[in-house]
Design a protein around this motif. Structure first.
Motif, PDB file in Angstrom:
ATOM      1  N   UNK A  20      -1.171  40.618  13.168  1.00  0.00           N
ATOM      2  CA  UNK A  20      -1.008  41.432  11.954  1.00  0.00           C
ATOM      3  C   UNK A  20       0.169  42.392  12.101  1.00  0.00           C
ATOM      4  N   UNK A  21       0.288  43.034  13.269  1.00  0.00           N
ATOM      5  CA  UNK A  21       1.362  44.006  13.495  1.00  0.00           C
ATOM      6  C   UNK A  21       2.729  43.312  13.516  1.00  0.00           C
ATOM      7  N   UNK A  22       2.780  42.117  14.102  1.00  0.00           N
ATOM      8  CA  UNK A  22       4.043  41.372  14.117  1.00  0.00           C
ATOM      9  C   UNK A  22       4.388  40.919  12.703  1.00  0.00           C
ATOM     10  N   UNK A  26     -11.225  36.758  11.551  1.00  0.00           N
ATOM     11  CA  UNK A  26     -12.079  37.410  12.546  1.00  0.00           C
ATOM     12  C   UNK A  26     -11.762  36.866  13.936  1.00  0.00           C
ATOM     13  N   UNK A  27     -10.571  37.156  14.417  1.00  0.00           N
ATOM     14  CA  UNK A  27     -10.133  36.602  15.703  1.00  0.00           C
ATOM     15  C   UNK A  27      -9.397  37.656  16.510  1.00  0.00           C
ATOM     16  N   UNK A  28     -10.036  38.806  16.689  1.00  0.00           N
ATOM     17  CA  UNK A  28      -9.411  39.866  17.479  1.00  0.00           C
ATOM     18  C   UNK A  28      -9.302  39.432  18.938  1.00  0.00           C
ATOM     19  N   UNK A  29      -8.204  39.835  19.605  1.00  0.00           N
ATOM     20  CA  UNK A  29      -7.181  40.791  19.160  1.00  0.00           C
ATOM     21  C   UNK A  29      -6.005  40.161  18.409  1.00  0.00           C
ATOM     22  N   UNK A  30      -6.133  38.887  18.022  1.00  0.00           N
ATOM     23  CA  UNK A  30      -5.025  38.230  17.332  1.00  0.00           C
ATOM     24  C   UNK A  30      -4.901  38.725  15.891  1.00  0.00           C
ATOM     25  N   UNK A  31      -5.975  38.576  15.120  1.00  0.00           N
ATOM     26  CA  UNK A  31      -5.909  38.981  13.710  1.00  0.00           C
ATOM     27  C   UNK A  31      -7.308  39.226  13.174  1.00  0.00           C
ATOM     28  N   UNK A  32      -7.369  40.045  12.123  1.00  0.00           N
ATOM     29  CA  UNK A  32      -8.594  40.174  11.329  1.00  0.00           C
ATOM     30  C   UNK A  32      -8.227  40.686   9.944  1.00  0.00           C
ATOM     31  N   UNK A  69       3.655  30.759   6.802  1.00  0.00           N
ATOM     32  CA  UNK A  69       3.874  30.885   8.244  1.00  0.00           C
ATOM     33  C   UNK A  69       2.553  31.219   8.934  1.00  0.00           C
ATOM     34  N   UNK A  70       2.349  30.635  10.106  1.00  0.00           N
ATOM     35  CA  UNK A  70       1.213  30.970  10.976  1.00  0.00           C
ATOM     36  C   UNK A  70       1.790  31.570  12.242  1.00  0.00           C
ATOM     37  N   UNK A  71       1.372  32.774  12.577  1.00  0.00           N
ATOM     38  CA  UNK A  71       1.832  33.423  13.800  1.00  0.00           C
ATOM     39  C   UNK A  71       0.896  33.048  14.944  1.00  0.00           C
ATOM     40  N   UNK A  72       1.473  32.742  16.113  1.00  0.00           N
ATOM     41  CA  UNK A  72       0.643  32.425  17.261  1.00  0.00           C
ATOM     42  C   UNK A  72       0.227  30.973  17.330  1.00  0.00           C
ATOM     43  N   UNK A  73       1.206  30.066  17.295  1.00  0.00           N
ATOM     44  CA  UNK A  73       0.951  28.630  17.408  1.00  0.00           C
ATOM     45  C   UNK A  73       1.467  28.145  18.763  1.00  0.00           C
ATOM     46  N   UNK A  82       1.245  39.288   2.495  1.00  0.00           N
ATOM     47  CA  UNK A  82      -0.054  38.894   1.953  1.00  0.00           C
ATOM     48  C   UNK A  82      -0.646  37.827   2.871  1.00  0.00           C
ATOM     49  N   UNK A  83      -1.968  37.626   2.783  1.00  0.00           N
ATOM     50  CA  UNK A  83      -2.647  36.716   3.701  1.00  0.00           C
ATOM     51  C   UNK A  83      -3.450  35.642   2.981  1.00  0.00           C
ATOM     52  N   UNK A  84      -3.495  34.476   3.594  1.00  0.00           N
ATOM     53  CA  UNK A  84      -4.488  33.453   3.298  1.00  0.00           C
ATOM     54  C   UNK A  84      -5.369  33.377   4.527  1.00  0.00           C
ATOM     55  N   UNK A  85      -6.666  33.674   4.375  1.00  0.00           N
ATOM     56  CA  UNK A  85      -7.580  33.722   5.511  1.00  0.00           C
ATOM     57  C   UNK A  85      -8.313  32.396   5.654  1.00  0.00           C
ATOM     58  N   UNK A  86      -8.351  31.907   6.885  1.00  0.00           N
ATOM     59  CA  UNK A  86      -9.096  30.674   7.169  1.00  0.00           C
ATOM     60  C   UNK A  86      -9.375  30.646   8.668  1.00  0.00           C
ATOM     61  N   UNK A  87     -10.581  30.258   9.110  1.00  0.00           N
ATOM     62  CA  UNK A  87     -10.875  30.206  10.546  1.00  0.00           C
ATOM     63  C   UNK A  87      -9.906  29.286  11.279  1.00  0.00           C
ATOM     64  N   UNK A  88      -9.412  29.744  12.416  1.00  0.00           N
ATOM     65  CA  UNK A  88      -8.434  28.978  13.183  1.00  0.00           C
ATOM     66  C   UNK A  88      -9.142  27.887  13.982  1.00  0.00           C
ATOM     67  N   UNK A  89      -9.509  26.830  13.272  1.00  0.00           N
ATOM     68  CA  UNK A  89     -10.247  25.720  13.875  1.00  0.00           C
ATOM     69  C   UNK A  89      -9.843  24.445  13.158  1.00  0.00           C
ATOM     70  N   UNK A  90     -10.633  23.409  13.301  1.00  0.00           N
ATOM     71  CA  UNK A  90     -10.332  22.131  12.651  1.00  0.00           C
ATOM     72  C   UNK A  90     -10.111  22.330  11.152  1.00  0.00           C
ATOM     73  N   UNK A  91      -9.011  21.780  10.653  1.00  0.00           N
ATOM     74  CA  UNK A  91      -8.705  21.875   9.226  1.00  0.00           C
ATOM     75  C   UNK A  91      -7.837  23.054   8.851  1.00  0.00           C
ATOM     76  N   UNK A  92      -7.464  23.887   9.850  1.00  0.00           N
ATOM     77  CA  UNK A  92      -6.687  25.091   9.533  1.00  0.00           C
ATOM     78  C   UNK A  92      -5.378  24.743   8.830  1.00  0.00           C
ATOM     79  N   UNK A  93      -4.558  23.878   9.427  1.00  0.00           N
ATOM     80  CA  UNK A  93      -3.262  23.543   8.837  1.00  0.00           C
ATOM     81  C   UNK A  93      -3.442  22.915   7.455  1.00  0.00           C
TER      82      UNK A  93
END
Length: 283
Positions: free
Chosen positions: A63-65, A49-55, A100-104, A78-89
């Motif tokens: 998502x488009x990239x 839930x991080x538009x316009x980056x991903x959802x 792979x994580x896009x947008x680092x 395929x996706x693994x969903x997790x909030x982009x905050x502490x503990x993401x990696x």
């Protein structure tokens, strides 16, 4: 008799050479993806839930990239969903749930960064047709005594302070749950209502919501000097040591940069070149 033997020897040598070539080719191909846990799918780590980056609906530019990358690799995404905050990696790439994580941000630990696929900056948002439209620096005299929205604790706040604008500034929260609160949308709403005269926000997010609002202009802030960085490079992030995978992704970025730029332009992401000049992308 000798002719038969020579013919068989020739066929054997040809077969051996073919097998060797095939083995070498297979080895080279395997090396390109030897770092991956799963070679049958492109496993992407992303925020749900991080538009316009991903959802989760696949509506963001990441998502488009990812779709473009999956097409290039010839495998489904395929996706693994997790909030982009502490503990993401730790909870995604770190335990090999995805690859792979896009947008680092370039240099972000503990990721191994690819080459950058975009360079972007914060923008100044104003009403279209208003007295501040076209202002392209926070040192502009037209901003004096104006009420400017800014996210507390970010580099633009330092420049507001430097230019004597913090006394009338309105702060917005930095750490929020984007599922329930969007500071960019709140700032745009306040500009439209006249609660604030302008707002400074991170360009890839501000550009998207300003485009949706319709009557909000955005100008990339590329002239600010003498303070913290306002322009950042963004990469794909993989696990440290996965050099083959990193090089494969670098090849993809290099080959598809124009298409990536077009995707970003659709979301009104402000792109900046290595000389800090805005990039115009024809769609």
């Amino acid at each position: 008799m000798s002719t038969n033997i020579e013919r068989r020897a020739g066929l054997f040598r040809a077969a051996l050479a073919g097998a060797l070539a095939s083995a070498l080719f297979s080895g080279a191909a395997a090396a390109q993806t030897s770092d991956l846990v799963d070679r049958a799918t492109l496993r992407v780590c992303a925020d749900p839930a991080d538009m316009p980056l991903s959802n989760e609906k696949g509506e963001g530019f990441e998502n488009k990239i990812a779709d473009l990358l999956g097409k290039d690799l010839g495998i489904p995404v395929t996706y693994t969903w997790f909030p982009d905050s502490t503990g993401f990696y730790r909870m995604t790439l770190g335990i090999k749930r995805c690859d792979v994580k896009l947008g680092v941000t370039q240099g972000a630990d503990p990721f191994l960064n690819t080459n950058a696929f975009m360079r972007s900056t914060s923008v100044l948002m104003t009403k279209k047709g208003g007295p501040l439209e076209g202002v392209d620096s926070l040192s502009d005299e037209r901003l004096k005594d104006k009420k400017i929205g800014v996210v507390a604790g970010t580099p633009p706040a330092d420049y507001l302070l430097k230019n004597g604008l913090m006394g009338t500034a309105r702060p917005y929260n930095l750490f929020v749950d984007r599922r329930h609160y969007s500071p960019a949308e709140e700032m745009i709403k306040d500009i439209k209502s006249g609660e604030i005269d302008a707002g400074v926000f991170w360009g890839p997010i501000a550009g998207y919501y300003a485009k949706q609002a319709g009557d909000i202009a955005t100008v990339p802030l590329v002239k600010e000097k003498g303070g913290p960085a306002m322009i950042y490079r963004f990469t794909f992030g993989v696990r440290p040591g996965e050099d083959h995978w990193k090089h494969r992704l670098n090849d993809f970025i290099s080959k598809n940069q124009d298409e990536i730029n077009k995707i970003l332009a659709e979301y009104n992401v402000p792109l900046v070149d290595e000389q800090d000049k805005p990039i115009a992308v024809s769609q």
